[in-house]
Write an enzyme that holds these catalytic residues in place. Structure first.
Site, PDB file in Angstrom:
ATOM      1  N   GLU C 119      31.780 136.544 108.483  1.00 47.66           N
ATOM      2  CA  GLU C 119      31.182 136.642 107.063  1.00 47.66           C
ATOM      3  C   GLU C 119      30.400 135.137 106.528  1.00 47.66           C
ATOM      4  O   GLU C 119      31.475 134.474 106.009  1.00 47.66           O
ATOM      5  CB  GLU C 119      31.975 137.313 106.120  1.00 47.66           C
ATOM      6  CG  GLU C 119      31.082 137.704 104.875  1.00 47.66           C
ATOM      7  CD  GLU C 119      32.255 138.034 103.685  1.00 47.66           C
ATOM      8  OE1 GLU C 119      31.593 138.070 102.431  1.00 47.66           O
ATOM      9  OE2 GLU C 119      33.113 138.162 103.735  1.00 47.66           O
ATOM     10  N   LYS C 250      50.973 149.625 107.845  1.00 51.74           N
ATOM     11  CA  LYS C 250      49.516 149.729 108.262  1.00 51.74           C
ATOM     12  C   LYS C 250      48.765 150.446 106.928  1.00 51.74           C
ATOM     13  O   LYS C 250      47.654 151.238 107.127  1.00 51.74           O
ATOM     14  CB  LYS C 250      48.995 150.153 109.336  1.00 51.74           C
ATOM     15  CG  LYS C 250      49.962 149.347 110.395  1.00 51.74           C
ATOM     16  CD  LYS C 250      49.270 148.110 110.867  1.00 51.74           C
ATOM     17  CE  LYS C 250      50.286 147.482 111.875  1.00 51.74           C
ATOM     18  NZ  LYS C 250      50.058 147.925 113.164  1.00 51.74           N
ATOM     19  N   ASP C 324      48.724 140.524 113.130  1.00 50.61           N
ATOM     20  CA  ASP C 324      48.172 141.496 113.169  1.00 50.61           C
ATOM     21  C   ASP C 324      47.228 142.036 112.110  1.00 50.61           C
ATOM     22  O   ASP C 324      47.511 142.129 111.124  1.00 50.61           O
ATOM     23  CB  ASP C 324      49.268 142.860 113.281  1.00 50.61           C
ATOM     24  CG  ASP C 324      48.954 144.127 113.426  1.00 50.61           C
ATOM     25  OD1 ASP C 324      47.470 144.434 113.690  1.00 50.61           O
ATOM     26  OD2 ASP C 324      49.642 145.014 113.714  1.00 50.61           O
ATOM     27  N   HIS C 414      25.939 133.979  98.678  1.00 52.97           N
ATOM     28  CA  HIS C 414      25.377 134.602  99.922  1.00 52.97           C
ATOM     29  C   HIS C 414      24.108 134.586 100.193  1.00 52.97           C
ATOM     30  O   HIS C 414      23.772 134.745 101.544  1.00 52.97           O
ATOM     31  CB  HIS C 414      25.920 136.121  99.592  1.00 52.97           C
ATOM     32  CG  HIS C 414      27.503 136.153  99.344  1.00 52.97           C
ATOM     33  ND1 HIS C 414      28.326 135.887  98.220  1.00 52.97           N
ATOM     34  CD2 HIS C 414      28.163 136.716 100.198  1.00 52.97           C
ATOM     35  CE1 HIS C 414      29.704 135.874  98.774  1.00 52.97           C
ATOM     36  NE2 HIS C 414      29.596 136.627  99.816  1.00 52.97           N
TER      37      HIS C 414
END
Lengths: 421, 421, 421, 421
Positions: C119, C250, C324, C414
């Site tokens: 990004e 998770k 992770d 951006h």
């Protein structure tokens, strides 16, 4: 010690209760005989007397007199549209706050608000907030949105049929709207939004309900809509349900917070520094400092929105004016804000789920009707104003409790009013 | 059309209300004179009369008579520990369900449960559930946990001082517990857990409260704990607050769902297929099928737990037995489960936040005391049993509503009972 | 129009896709033949080649070269403990920010933090925050809590057996702890808390896990605990499961927000007004004003806590250091605060669920190990410091994005970095 | 012991770390000199070398070689549109599952899905689910909704101006839509919904974004919309912000669960009893039994929706195909259902927030493009299909983990694959 001590202690407490009786037996089903109550829908002196006879094992004549008092029993039938298996009335004390000045889209003027509660200090606290708000020129309110929802669910074999069903609903929307609205003079189906989870489709049916809270109205209208679907829709349906437990009826939900249910009202007032100091006994800075901590607490404990005690004001207001007290569960959420405006304190509440009516429900029972009359808001034309008064009342409560906690007065107030009398 | 039509319509509705009056003026603060109520803590015939004089602008003599009826006015002082600015009592009709057989750790026997509501069909629905449950041998209940919490907050300059503060609390915990418990005969501080957010520390103080609901008890005890900290703690503190808006008092929160607040009770019954068919008019399979959809609805709408309408049962039970109706906001969450057990239907509710007392609050007012006597659970020794009855009652309501929706009877019941009379 | 127009449009879009192909056929199951992959656990040059042969239908030699490049293929076996059915490596660009000064309990010094992302503008934004924080003297950090949880579930016939089971666990807790800890050198079972829902008991098993993130460690230890229970517990059990989907593994959950999972870290810095103006190009007041709105947005949209974009910093940090990446789902929640301190701006993040390890998982793969070495935090003894760096990095991101939005620079950044190159 | 023992232990652990160093000093700001990195937007061999020189204090030449390997360094400029301060690439191993048969509205055929992860057993588990699903005829998928949102906020003096602003937006909606869409070839503003909290108005701007994930696209379009408002709206505005922290960008929120963000996809398959037994090694009943417990766990722990481990599948898929890994935070929520269909097992996932693109972001980097080519879904026209593959992949993971936990294999799989090699 790996097991937290309080849990061990709790288990020990529970065990201690049963040292003399075998736990096993207590929890087992029992097939002892029993005679059930014969249900009564239209109460009469005789039906009430008969019930009390049944209750004599635990309740005395004095108890009967407290519930089935002479005034109540003068006309037990007056409650028949509101209750079944009637045995009398419970009396909740009502206090008033005011005048509460409201500068609202719908409510406009100086109101005296009746509040029914048994919690000491509650009315006094709200009264203090009302005084501070009124001294500051009153509370501005606006009804921003209305839309009581009912969300029937439709179950299909699979995703494909679910998609075809939604297409069919889109095509038939006008006929479905007509079917729903044929059941009601005041209800208006303003939108239907499908929510698909594979083979299950929820239709979020959103209504305006005139001056009624409208929960029954939307149920009946949506039932007609569903029956029209069931009669005409060519896609094979495994089942449909009038409510897919999606609408947030009688419970807090993020759907309600995000999209609103019932009436959404915003209410605000800017308190002058002077009022904060003289009336509330604290300072703008102290209230803002506490506000930061209270906001943090709301996030860390996983609340829906951020507020202090909407439920206190709503429950007292709902009960005193014939609303459904169970709706406190869904109404008591939203946002309270306090911000600096120069030296003064801007305070607002925005409540997305106020469920009130000036007609229907318990509003025509004598003492509840009197509560509405105290407000001057009984009968047709007053539903929106009632919602604004509810929000303004909650704002009074937020102002007062934040001031009390910021000033360190909170506990003292409860000690004095609840204990020392 | 990029703007959803219902929003456009809603805005138009709002605007229509104000075509004749300039919106701007309505919402502005007003400095018109007003005279506030003189607050009254100990009600008397004179104080009530004076208030009604003030209310004459909107309320009639008939309204006054409905609230300040002769029985209420025979002793207005009896309400002084429960309300301020008293103007009378609101009467809510009470119905009963039962006998409801409860096989519980604390509640044991056949109970008649008083429920106060103005919502037609509610008592009838719960009564039906009670009948089905009792025919199946009764509802097993167990109080699993107790622990009313208060969560004072302490603000420091930074994280370092916050850490040192927590260490100090750890060292002084016995003295702090003694300070808290010195204020109460029945409260017991069972755990204190710090929750740190940088320079702010919340202390989650968890109490057992004997037979009282205990909200005031824990406030007063925690205040003493805080004052002991403030007096003795050597770490410089910028501020402390009796409640950091973290405890979930009077509002639904995930903290309450996850860790419990008040009394946690589980209640269950296995309904035989026969009872489901004959008493509830549907089938086990139909109820399970609907259960899947209802569970989906609870997830998709962001509820706290999954249940149908605990709030209905709780509000009616709380009001009829002198509990705090505002606590419905925090109590009405938890889990309802329905699962196959062979051909039969296992049904349970687990409710983590029941706030009830058999003493204190509104429990000693005459009609509320009568409600407790109907149950046989007034006074000391009955707090835990009351919580179990509350949960068992809610389970009756869950059974009945799920059966009604599964069978397609739900709307008809509301039409018949609310409208057709 | 009762159906919202965007929904109608969406349905039309979907339908348009299928004007040429019958929708019905596309969604139906197909029984065409297929040959499944032969699973490969230990990758070799041959196994990789064989897979790519299978993929030739869609992927070119160039694609193969991009994933199975010569460096990767020099030793495909090095990945065998981390993946199955290996076909190559995906390359994520890594940028650095720093020096980021951290004054922490565990991390102390000036760090260069590697961040892997695709990004644009992300690294530049975090670098800006790091510069502002370091200029202000650095970020204070403290690990406040650790405790990875695994929550096995046990199912019984009823509530009674569930209660007896919990009692048994209480009695046997030391043996169960020993059974769990026998499987691990570094894991320590610090608490077990039962959570009862009628006949189902979850045991919340909380571990410290040394320098590892520890998800496998706690699974294996808890499995041993469960097997010890299954072997010795006299109460009849219908089933047990290693994870009752309660732990928040998770996924974002309020349990994780309220009680923490993984490592809880708080990080803060007070930015001088001068730094805010010169480095961030805005003012303290502008950032605070936006903070109020951002806080409101977090409440109204139902977030877990309140923060801007922890996920950006965490994902980039996790990937660059061999953590992770799926744990971003549970780690990306918590609280960002910005408050006035005189003329300056106090900024903090408190993150309850950081899951990082300096050993285990992907940390020993070459490029990931290099990422840890860039930080100087590879290997034993660095787990806590890594967590503090993660939180400090997120704080840099919060500072930068709030400043950018407050100043109106957000979009421009951006546009410039993502589009105009 | 009133303080939970694990908390006391945790505090002691923290204190032990500091016995030799004064805690106070460690956390204080430091004014030691530092030299910040010179930011680099267009990477070159020289810029990378210069950074590594800076990192030599902690990182070795070997570390540099691992990140800034020869292949990466052959063209460092290729990453310039995706990262700043570039120092090399981190290599994540990629495994494949498949063929995964998908019968979808947009994805149709047998796919090999690349997954990038360092968590052992993950690919093997998803592969097993894919095999079971494909043997059962494949997974049906449908894109149900699209709509990336951006939610600018506008601040006014009061509620009145906020209301007037919303009216103005309603009137000007076509011009505003044109302003937004002028910035983008592919973005389409499908709806604007105002959300008012007193004096603050959020505009929920919902876009379709063609084949791109679209986060930058909607930012730039919304910025244009806001600037058009700022230029032309006659109502005095105190401030506006491109994002009011309401959209749920990069974080889990109930708004996202309820209304969707990104692409909403439902995917389902009915597994035959035979496949469940032979391929998954368990039974339909065992999976359903566990499903009940897992659903309970999701409620009790306060998750958003109910699922097992979407995040694992999403993170691995996002990384392997050039998506934004940070979006896992918002994408990893939704609903997994498993229900009996006769003797077979219906399994579905519905995921409201998948953020993927077949163009833009990291999709054109060489190894990520290769990942898309493995799927056959690179470039224009494939955005919707990608979203369906993502959901189908997650469904494979849900099937496999539920089977493993139901069968008691879960721990063993992790032990074998992660530890024993």
């Amino acid at each position: 010690m790996t097991l937290p001590s309080h849990i061990v202690e709790m288990l020990a407490r529970i065990r201690r209760r049963f040292q003399n009786a075998p736990l096993q037996e207590r929890l087992l089903p029992s097939d002892a005989e029993f005679t059930t109550l014969r249900p009564v829908r239209n109460a009469s002196t005789a039906s009430v007397a008969k019930y009390w006879q049944r209750l004599r094992a635990t309740a005395s004549q004095e108890d009967q007199d407290a519930l089935a008092d002479p005034i109540t029993m003068a006309d037990p039938g007056q409650f028949s549209a509101n209750i079944e298996n009637f045995i009398g009335t419970v009396k909740l004390p009502v206090g008033i706050i005011g005048p509460l000045r409201i500068n609202g889209l719908n409510a406009h003027g100086d109101f005296h608000v009746p509040m029914a509660t048994t919690e000491a200090a509650l009315v006094a606290s709200y009264a203090r907030g009302a005084y501070a708000a009124t001294k500051s020129g009153g509370i501005s309110t606006a009804l921003l949105y209305e839309g009581v929802i009912r969300t029937p669910a439709f179950v299909f074999d699979g995703l494909l049929d679910a998609g075809l069903f939604v297409e069919w609903v889109v095509r038939e929307i006008d006929a479905l709207k007509a079917a729903a609205e044929a059941t009601t003079r005041f209800g208006n189906l303003v939108s239907v939004e499908p929510m698909i989870d594979n083979n299950v489709v929820f239709l979020v049916c959103r209504y305006t309900t005139g001056d009624a809270a409208g929960q029954n109205m939307v149920t009946i209208a949506t039932n007609a809509l569903c029956e029209d679907i069931a009669a005409r829709c060519p896609i094979a349906m495994n089942a449909w349900y009038i409510e897919g437990n999606f609408s947030g009826d009688k419970k807090a939900s993020f759907l309600g917070l995000v999209t609103g249910r019932g009436r959404k009202v915003s209410a605000s007032v800017t308190l002058s520094a002077d009022v904060v100091e003289k009336t509330l006994g604290t300072s703008v800075k102290a209230m803002l400092d506490y506000g930061q901590v209270a906001n943090l607490g709301s996030h860390l404990s996983g609340q829906l929105g951020a507020q202090a005690h909407f439920a206190n004001g709503l429950a007292a207001f709902y009960i005193a004016t014939g609303q459904d007290a169970a709706c406190v569960a869904e109404s008591a959420m939203g946002i309270t804000r306090m911000e600096a405006r120069g030296d003064d304190l801007f305070c607002s509440v925005t409540m997305p789920n106020i469920l009130v009516g000036s007609v229907g429900g318990g509003t025509s029972l004598p003492s509840q009707a009197a509560g509405l009359n105290v407000l001057g808001l009984k009968g047709a034309g007053n539903g929106a104003a009632l919602a604004e008064v509810a929000a303004a009342t909650c704002l009074c409560g937020e102002i007062s409790i934040v001031a009390a906690i910021a000033a360190g007065h909170f506990t003292r107030a409860h000690e004095n009013l609840a204990r020392k009398r």
